[in-house]
Design a protein around this motif. Structure first.
Motif, PDB file in Angstrom:
ATOM      1  N   GLU A   1       0.836  -1.208   0.000  1.00 42.18           N
ATOM      2  CA  GLU A   1       0.000   0.000   0.000  1.00 42.18           C
ATOM      3  C   GLU A   1       0.866   1.252   0.000  1.00 42.18           C
ATOM      4  O   GLU A   1       0.578   2.217  -0.723  1.00 42.18           O
ATOM      5  CB  GLU A   1      -0.928  -0.003   1.219  1.00 42.18           C
ATOM      6  N   GLU A   2       1.946   1.229   0.799  1.00 45.54           N
ATOM      7  CA  GLU A   2       2.851   2.382   0.834  1.00 45.54           C
ATOM      8  C   GLU A   2       3.520   2.566  -0.526  1.00 45.54           C
ATOM      9  O   GLU A   2       3.630   3.692  -1.024  1.00 45.54           O
ATOM     10  CB  GLU A   2       3.917   2.202   1.934  1.00 45.54           C
ATOM     11  N   GLU A   3       3.979   1.452  -1.125  1.00 43.74           N
ATOM     12  CA  GLU A   3       4.599   1.510  -2.450  1.00 43.74           C
ATOM     13  C   GLU A   3       3.602   2.048  -3.472  1.00 43.74           C
ATOM     14  O   GLU A   3       3.939   2.903  -4.296  1.00 43.74           O
ATOM     15  CB  GLU A   3       5.086   0.115  -2.903  1.00 43.74           C
ATOM     16  N   ALA A   4       2.371   1.531  -3.410  1.00 45.15           N
ATOM     17  CA  ALA A   4       1.337   1.982  -4.346  1.00 45.15           C
ATOM     18  C   ALA A   4       1.072   3.473  -4.152  1.00 45.15           C
ATOM     19  O   ALA A   4       0.922   4.221  -5.131  1.00 45.15           O
ATOM     20  CB  ALA A   4       0.057   1.169  -4.141  1.00 45.15           C
ATOM     21  N   ALA A   5       1.039   3.912  -2.876  1.00 45.15           N
ATOM     22  CA  ALA A   5       0.810   5.332  -2.592  1.00 45.15           C
ATOM     23  C   ALA A   5       1.975   6.164  -3.133  1.00 45.15           C
ATOM     24  O   ALA A   5       1.763   7.239  -3.728  1.00 45.15           O
ATOM     25  CB  ALA A   5       0.633   5.544  -1.089  1.00 45.15           C
ATOM     26  N   LYS A   6       3.212   5.661  -2.976  1.00 46.24           N
ATOM     27  CA  LYS A   6       4.395   6.381  -3.493  1.00 46.24           C
ATOM     28  C   LYS A   6       4.355   6.456  -5.010  1.00 46.24           C
ATOM     29  O   LYS A   6       4.617   7.513  -5.602  1.00 46.24           O
ATOM     30  CB  LYS A   6       5.690   5.678  -3.050  1.00 46.24           C
ATOM     31  N   VAL A   7       4.029   5.314  -5.634  1.00 50.53           N
ATOM     32  CA  VAL A   7       3.946   5.272  -7.100  1.00 50.53           C
ATOM     33  C   VAL A   7       2.864   6.239  -7.572  1.00 50.53           C
ATOM     34  O   VAL A   7       3.060   6.996  -8.532  1.00 50.53           O
ATOM     35  CB  VAL A   7       3.671   3.826  -7.591  1.00 50.53           C
ATOM     36  N   GLU A   8       1.726   6.214  -6.868  1.00 51.94           N
ATOM     37  CA  GLU A   8       0.624   7.116  -7.243  1.00 51.94           C
ATOM     38  C   GLU A   8       1.053   8.581  -7.082  1.00 51.94           C
ATOM     39  O   GLU A   8       0.749   9.409  -7.935  1.00 51.94           O
ATOM     40  CB  GLU A   8      -0.605   6.794  -6.372  1.00 51.94           C
ATOM     41  N   ALA A   9       1.775   8.856  -5.978  1.00 54.53           N
ATOM     42  CA  ALA A   9       2.247  10.228  -5.745  1.00 54.53           C
ATOM     43  C   ALA A   9       3.242  10.637  -6.830  1.00 54.53           C
ATOM     44  O   ALA A   9       3.180  11.771  -7.351  1.00 54.53           O
ATOM     45  CB  ALA A   9       2.887  10.332  -4.361  1.00 54.53           C
ATOM     46  N   MET A  10       4.160   9.698  -7.175  1.00 58.02           N
ATOM     47  CA  MET A  10       5.130  10.009  -8.246  1.00 58.02           C
ATOM     48  C   MET A  10       4.408  10.200  -9.571  1.00 58.02           C
ATOM     49  O   MET A  10       4.732  11.114 -10.348  1.00 58.02           O
ATOM     50  CB  MET A  10       6.175   8.882  -8.365  1.00 58.02           C
TER      51      MET A  10
ATOM     52  N   ALA B   1       1.339  11.206  -9.981  1.00 56.45           N
ATOM     53  CA  ALA B   1       0.663  12.510  -9.923  1.00 56.45           C
ATOM     54  C   ALA B   1       1.677  13.639 -10.109  1.00 56.45           C
ATOM     55  O   ALA B   1       1.400  14.633 -10.802  1.00 56.45           O
ATOM     56  CB  ALA B   1      -0.070  12.646  -8.588  1.00 56.45           C
ATOM     57  N   GLU B   2       2.848  13.494  -9.473  1.00 53.05           N
ATOM     58  CA  GLU B   2       3.895  14.533  -9.584  1.00 53.05           C
ATOM     59  C   GLU B   2       4.400  14.643 -11.021  1.00 53.05           C
ATOM     60  O   GLU B   2       4.533  15.752 -11.561  1.00 53.05           O
ATOM     61  CB  GLU B   2       5.057  14.151  -8.656  1.00 53.05           C
ATOM     62  N   VAL B   3       4.639  13.468 -11.651  1.00 52.18           N
ATOM     63  CA  VAL B   3       5.102  13.451 -13.045  1.00 52.18           C
ATOM     64  C   VAL B   3       4.017  14.052 -13.932  1.00 52.18           C
ATOM     65  O   VAL B   3       4.304  14.866 -14.824  1.00 52.18           O
ATOM     66  CB  VAL B   3       5.476  12.018 -13.478  1.00 52.18           C
ATOM     67  N   ALA B   4       2.768  13.652 -13.670  1.00 51.00           N
ATOM     68  CA  ALA B   4       1.663  14.187 -14.484  1.00 51.00           C
ATOM     69  C   ALA B   4       1.575  15.699 -14.313  1.00 51.00           C
ATOM     70  O   ALA B   4       1.359  16.437 -15.285  1.00 51.00           O
ATOM     71  CB  ALA B   4       0.354  13.508 -14.078  1.00 51.00           C
ATOM     72  N   SER B   5       1.746  16.150 -13.040  1.00 51.89           N
ATOM     73  CA  SER B   5       1.682  17.586 -12.776  1.00 51.89           C
ATOM     74  C   SER B   5       2.826  18.307 -13.475  1.00 51.89           C
ATOM     75  O   SER B   5       2.622  19.354 -14.109  1.00 51.89           O
ATOM     76  CB  SER B   5       1.739  17.822 -11.259  1.00 51.89           C
ATOM     77  N   GLU B   6       4.055  17.714 -13.371  1.00 56.60           N
ATOM     78  CA  GLU B   6       5.216  18.339 -14.042  1.00 56.60           C
ATOM     79  C   GLU B   6       5.032  18.339 -15.543  1.00 56.60           C
ATOM     80  O   GLU B   6       5.361  19.321 -16.224  1.00 56.60           O
ATOM     81  CB  GLU B   6       6.501  17.588 -13.660  1.00 56.60           C
ATOM     82  N   LEU B   7       4.509  17.256 -16.069  1.00 52.27           N
ATOM     83  CA  LEU B   7       4.263  17.148 -17.506  1.00 52.27           C
ATOM     84  C   LEU B   7       3.236  18.195 -17.930  1.00 52.27           C
ATOM     85  O   LEU B   7       3.399  18.872 -18.956  1.00 52.27           O
ATOM     86  CB  LEU B   7       3.773  15.732 -17.833  1.00 52.27           C
TER      87      LEU B   7
END
Length: 152
Positions: free
Chosen positions: A110-119, A121-127
């Motif tokens: 769950e933590e990994e999934a949350a980190k991946v989701e956050a990354m 979202a961050e990549v999507a936001s940066e993109l």
């Protein structure tokens, strides 16, 4: 007459002596019979006592064997119960460890999934930001390029 009297006295004395001897013999025979009977009774009582003592000893030995056998059985059952409890405890520990491991793995996932989701979202936001910046730059270039045309 005197001689006859003396003879009678002697005869009477002899009769008394014989009678006394017979009584003594009878009494001794009677006493011997009583002693024989008492001895017989004592022997019978001793035999009975010895038999009872032997029976009591047999009973005591049987009771001791029974007690030892019961204790041995109790000890064996106790050891079996200890083993059974140890096996149960081991199975319980294994189950707890398995559940804890599964829970820990789930938490990590769950933590990994949350980190991946956050990354993501961050990549999507940066993109998105990069695309917006590029769009603005294109628009700005267009505006810059369009302005000199409008000035003519």
């Amino acid at each position: 007459q005197e001689a006859a009297l003396d003879r009678r006295k002697m005869q009477a004395a002899q009769d008394v002596k014989t009678s006394d001897e017979e009584r003594v013999k009878e009494w001794e025979a009677h006493r011997e019979e009583i002693l024989k009977q008492e001895l017989k009774t004592l022997r019978e009582e001793e035999t009975v006592r010895a038999e009872k003592a032997r029976e009591r000893q047999v009973v005591e030995v049987r009771e001791e064997m029974y007690t030892k056998e019961r204790q041995t059985i109790r000890d064996e059952l106790l050891e079996e119960e200890k083993e059974r409890l140890a096996v149960e405890r081991l199975k319980l520990r294994q189950r707890i460890i398995k559940e804890e491991t599964a829970a820990f793995r789930k938490t990590l996932e769950e933590e990994e999934a949350a980190k991946v989701e956050a990354m993501r979202a961050e990549v999507a936001s940066e993109l998105k930001d990069a695309m917006l910046a590029e769009e603005k730059a294109k628009l700005a270039k267009k505006d810059d390029g369009a302005t000199p045309h409008h000035k003519h």
